[in-house]
Write a protein that holds these residues in place. Structure first.
Motif, PDB file in Angstrom:
ATOM      1  N   GLY A 127       0.837  -1.187   0.000  1.00  0.00           N
ATOM      2  CA  GLY A 127       0.000   0.000   0.000  1.00  0.00           C
ATOM      3  C   GLY A 127       0.879   1.246   0.000  1.00  0.00           C
ATOM      4  N   LEU A 128       0.331   2.364   0.400  1.00  0.00           N
ATOM      5  CA  LEU A 128       1.104   3.603   0.481  1.00  0.00           C
ATOM      6  C   LEU A 128       1.816   3.677   1.832  1.00  0.00           C
ATOM      7  N   THR A 129       3.107   3.961   1.811  1.00  0.00           N
ATOM      8  CA  THR A 129       3.857   4.126   3.050  1.00  0.00           C
ATOM      9  C   THR A 129       3.525   5.481   3.676  1.00  0.00           C
ATOM     10  N   ASP A 130       3.945   5.689   4.917  1.00  0.00           N
ATOM     11  CA  ASP A 130       3.726   6.982   5.572  1.00  0.00           C
ATOM     12  C   ASP A 130       4.391   8.103   4.781  1.00  0.00           C
ATOM     13  N   GLU A 131       5.565   7.812   4.234  1.00  0.00           N
ATOM     14  CA  GLU A 131       6.277   8.819   3.450  1.00  0.00           C
ATOM     15  C   GLU A 131       5.512   9.169   2.186  1.00  0.00           C
ATOM     16  N   GLU A 132       4.894   8.172   1.554  1.00  0.00           N
ATOM     17  CA  GLU A 132       4.114   8.413   0.341  1.00  0.00           C
ATOM     18  C   GLU A 132       2.814   9.147   0.657  1.00  0.00           C
ATOM     19  N   ILE A 133       2.210   8.812   1.802  1.00  0.00           N
ATOM     20  CA  ILE A 133       1.014   9.529   2.237  1.00  0.00           C
ATOM     21  C   ILE A 133       1.334  10.996   2.462  1.00  0.00           C
ATOM     22  N   ASP A 134       2.551  11.270   2.960  1.00  0.00           N
ATOM     23  CA  ASP A 134       2.973  12.646   3.198  1.00  0.00           C
ATOM     24  C   ASP A 134       3.036  13.451   1.903  1.00  0.00           C
ATOM     25  N   GLU A 135       3.203  12.769   0.774  1.00  0.00           N
ATOM     26  CA  GLU A 135       3.234  13.450  -0.524  1.00  0.00           C
ATOM     27  C   GLU A 135       1.830  13.793  -1.015  1.00  0.00           C
ATOM     28  N   CYS A 136       0.825  13.210  -0.366  1.00  0.00           N
ATOM     29  CA  CYS A 136      -0.573  13.492  -0.706  1.00  0.00           C
ATOM     30  C   CYS A 136      -1.106  14.595   0.218  1.00  0.00           C
ATOM     31  N   THR A 137      -2.274  15.125  -0.118  1.00  0.00           N
ATOM     32  CA  THR A 137      -2.841  16.187   0.704  1.00  0.00           C
ATOM     33  C   THR A 137      -4.035  15.717   1.532  1.00  0.00           C
ATOM     34  N   MET A 138      -4.503  14.512   1.280  1.00  0.00           N
ATOM     35  CA  MET A 138      -5.585  13.956   2.095  1.00  0.00           C
ATOM     36  C   MET A 138      -5.561  12.440   1.953  1.00  0.00           C
ATOM     37  N   GLY A 139      -6.197  11.768   2.916  1.00  0.00           N
ATOM     38  CA  GLY A 139      -6.282  10.317   2.873  1.00  0.00           C
ATOM     39  C   GLY A 139      -7.713   9.857   2.656  1.00  0.00           C
ATOM     40  N   VAL A 140      -7.875   8.758   1.926  1.00  0.00           N
ATOM     41  CA  VAL A 140      -9.199   8.185   1.656  1.00  0.00           C
ATOM     42  C   VAL A 140      -9.157   6.704   2.005  1.00  0.00           C
ATOM     43  N   THR A 141     -10.193   6.214   2.656  1.00  0.00           N
ATOM     44  CA  THR A 141     -10.247   4.798   2.995  1.00  0.00           C
ATOM     45  C   THR A 141     -11.522   4.164   2.441  1.00  0.00           C
ATOM     46  N   ILE A 142     -11.407   2.950   1.971  1.00  0.00           N
ATOM     47  CA  ILE A 142     -12.549   2.197   1.450  1.00  0.00           C
ATOM     48  C   ILE A 142     -12.915   1.139   2.496  1.00  0.00           C
ATOM     49  N   PRO A 143     -14.048   1.281   3.179  1.00  0.00           N
ATOM     50  CA  PRO A 143     -14.416   0.322   4.229  1.00  0.00           C
ATOM     51  C   PRO A 143     -14.550  -1.097   3.661  1.00  0.00           C
ATOM     52  N   SER A 144     -14.041  -2.064   4.406  1.00  0.00           N
ATOM     53  CA  SER A 144     -14.162  -3.464   3.995  1.00  0.00           C
ATOM     54  C   SER A 144     -14.164  -4.339   5.243  1.00  0.00           C
ATOM     55  N   SER A 145     -14.537  -5.595   5.087  1.00  0.00           N
ATOM     56  CA  SER A 145     -14.659  -6.517   6.211  1.00  0.00           C
ATOM     57  C   SER A 145     -13.300  -6.778   6.857  1.00  0.00           C
ATOM     58  N   GLU A 146     -13.306  -6.840   8.195  1.00  0.00           N
ATOM     59  CA  GLU A 146     -12.085  -7.156   8.925  1.00  0.00           C
ATOM     60  C   GLU A 146     -11.613  -8.574   8.647  1.00  0.00           C
ATOM     61  N   GLU A 147     -12.522  -9.433   8.138  1.00  0.00           N
ATOM     62  CA  GLU A 147     -12.141 -10.805   7.826  1.00  0.00           C
ATOM     63  C   GLU A 147     -11.085 -10.850   6.731  1.00  0.00           C
ATOM     64  N   PHE A 148     -11.191  -9.902   5.781  1.00  0.00           N
ATOM     65  CA  PHE A 148     -10.195  -9.808   4.715  1.00  0.00           C
ATOM     66  C   PHE A 148     -10.271  -8.385   4.167  1.00  0.00           C
ATOM     67  N   ALA A 149      -9.549  -7.494   4.830  1.00  0.00           N
ATOM     68  CA  ALA A 149      -9.712  -6.064   4.572  1.00  0.00           C
ATOM     69  C   ALA A 149      -8.988  -5.576   3.328  1.00  0.00           C
ATOM     70  N   SER A 150      -7.966  -6.303   2.881  1.00  0.00           N
ATOM     71  CA  SER A 150      -7.144  -5.836   1.768  1.00  0.00           C
ATOM     72  C   SER A 150      -7.868  -5.984   0.433  1.00  0.00           C
ATOM     73  N   LEU A 151      -7.913  -4.903  -0.338  1.00  0.00           N
ATOM     74  CA  LEU A 151      -8.567  -4.921  -1.648  1.00  0.00           C
ATOM     75  C   LEU A 151      -7.543  -5.090  -2.763  1.00  0.00           C
ATOM     76  N   ASN A 152      -7.923  -5.794  -3.804  1.00  0.00           N
ATOM     77  CA  ASN A 152      -7.109  -5.850  -5.009  1.00  0.00           C
ATOM     78  C   ASN A 152      -6.981  -4.439  -5.578  1.00  0.00           C
TER      79      ASN A 152
END
Length: 253
Positions: A127-152
């Motif tokens: 995913g995006l590292t903290d350093e890469e997030i710092d290059e962005c101006t905002m963060g967005v999250t896509i809610p998903s099940s805790e059973e398998f949270a990672s999205l393709n």
């Protein structure tokens, strides 16, 4: 709830160092499904297998053919007003994370006014590292099940692109927001002015610059507003410097 109005030509999809070529092809198809056409990739073109991309891109191959390769997220988003980094992890450096529909609503007026909005997606494994997030101006999250949270990767692009597509419709007339490159110029003026009046003791300038970059990008700043802010800080620094000099002169006399 959607605020209708979105110029899809001003939505930029940025992939940060993708590892799987087939994912890039699937991303192109997801973009085409939702009327998006601008793809930028952080990384080397030679690292991606053209044939594997085309297998899944199918009729959306022109998006891949026109893709622009960059050395960093900062370079890939320099002409954009907002860079929204997608992440599922909350951390100290990640701040408030918006939902996809909230991001789409924020992007609506900016794109129709002529500004570009970048949607940034990280590497499939990390995913995006903290350093890469710092290059962005905002963060967005896509809610998903805790059973398998990672999205393709392509699924994440599909979801975000769909929300942008859903908001497309009526046009907004107004001033064109400035790019992140222009905002960085204004932030530099602000920081220099604060430096002149001794606002920073030893450290603190970097955090202050990140703060102003985030605030100004979210406000869809226009060129005239950027210049006005620069004049305010430049004049304030000038007045403070003059008063300090006058005080020293009076003290010596």
């Amino acid at each position: 709830m959607y605020i209708f109005g979105m110029n899809l030509d001003n939505i930029v999809i940025v992939l940060c160092r993708p590892e799987e070529s087939r994912n890039v092809g699937a991303v192109c198809r997801a973009m085409a499904n939702n009327g998006l056409h601008t793809l930028r990739i952080v990384g080397e073109k030679e690292s991606i297998d053209d044939e594997k991309v085309r297998v899944l891109a199918i009729h959306s191959a022109p998006i891949w053919e026109k893709a622009v390769f960059c050395s960093s997220i900062t370079e890939a988003t320099a002409d954009c007003t907002i860079a929204a980094g997608t992440t599922r992890r909350r951390g100290k450096k990640r701040g408030k994370l918006l939902l996809p529909e909230e991001c789409a609503s924020n992007a609506s007026d900016i794109t129709d006014a002529g500004g570009k909005v970048a949607l940034v997606f990280g590497n499939e494994r990390t995913g995006l590292t903290d350093e890469e997030i710092d290059e962005c101006t905002m963060g967005v999250t896509i809610p998903s099940s805790e059973e398998f949270a990672s999205l393709n990767l392509s699924h994440a692009v599909q979801i975000m692109s769909y929300h942008m597509f859903r908001v497309s419709g009526s046009k907004f007339s107004g001033s064109t927001p400035v790019s992140l490159e222009r905002i960085d110029g204004a932030v530099n003026v602000i920081a220099d002015s604060l430096q002149k009046i001794g606002f920073f003791s030893v450290t603190g300038r970097d955090d202050m610059e990140k703060f102003w970059r985030t605030i100004l990008s979210r406000s869809a700043l226009t060129e005239s507003e950027a210049k006005y802010i620069e004049r305010i800080f430049t004049k304030a620094a000038g007045i403070a410097t003059h008063e300090t000099h006058t005080t020293h002169v009076q003290a010596k006399s």
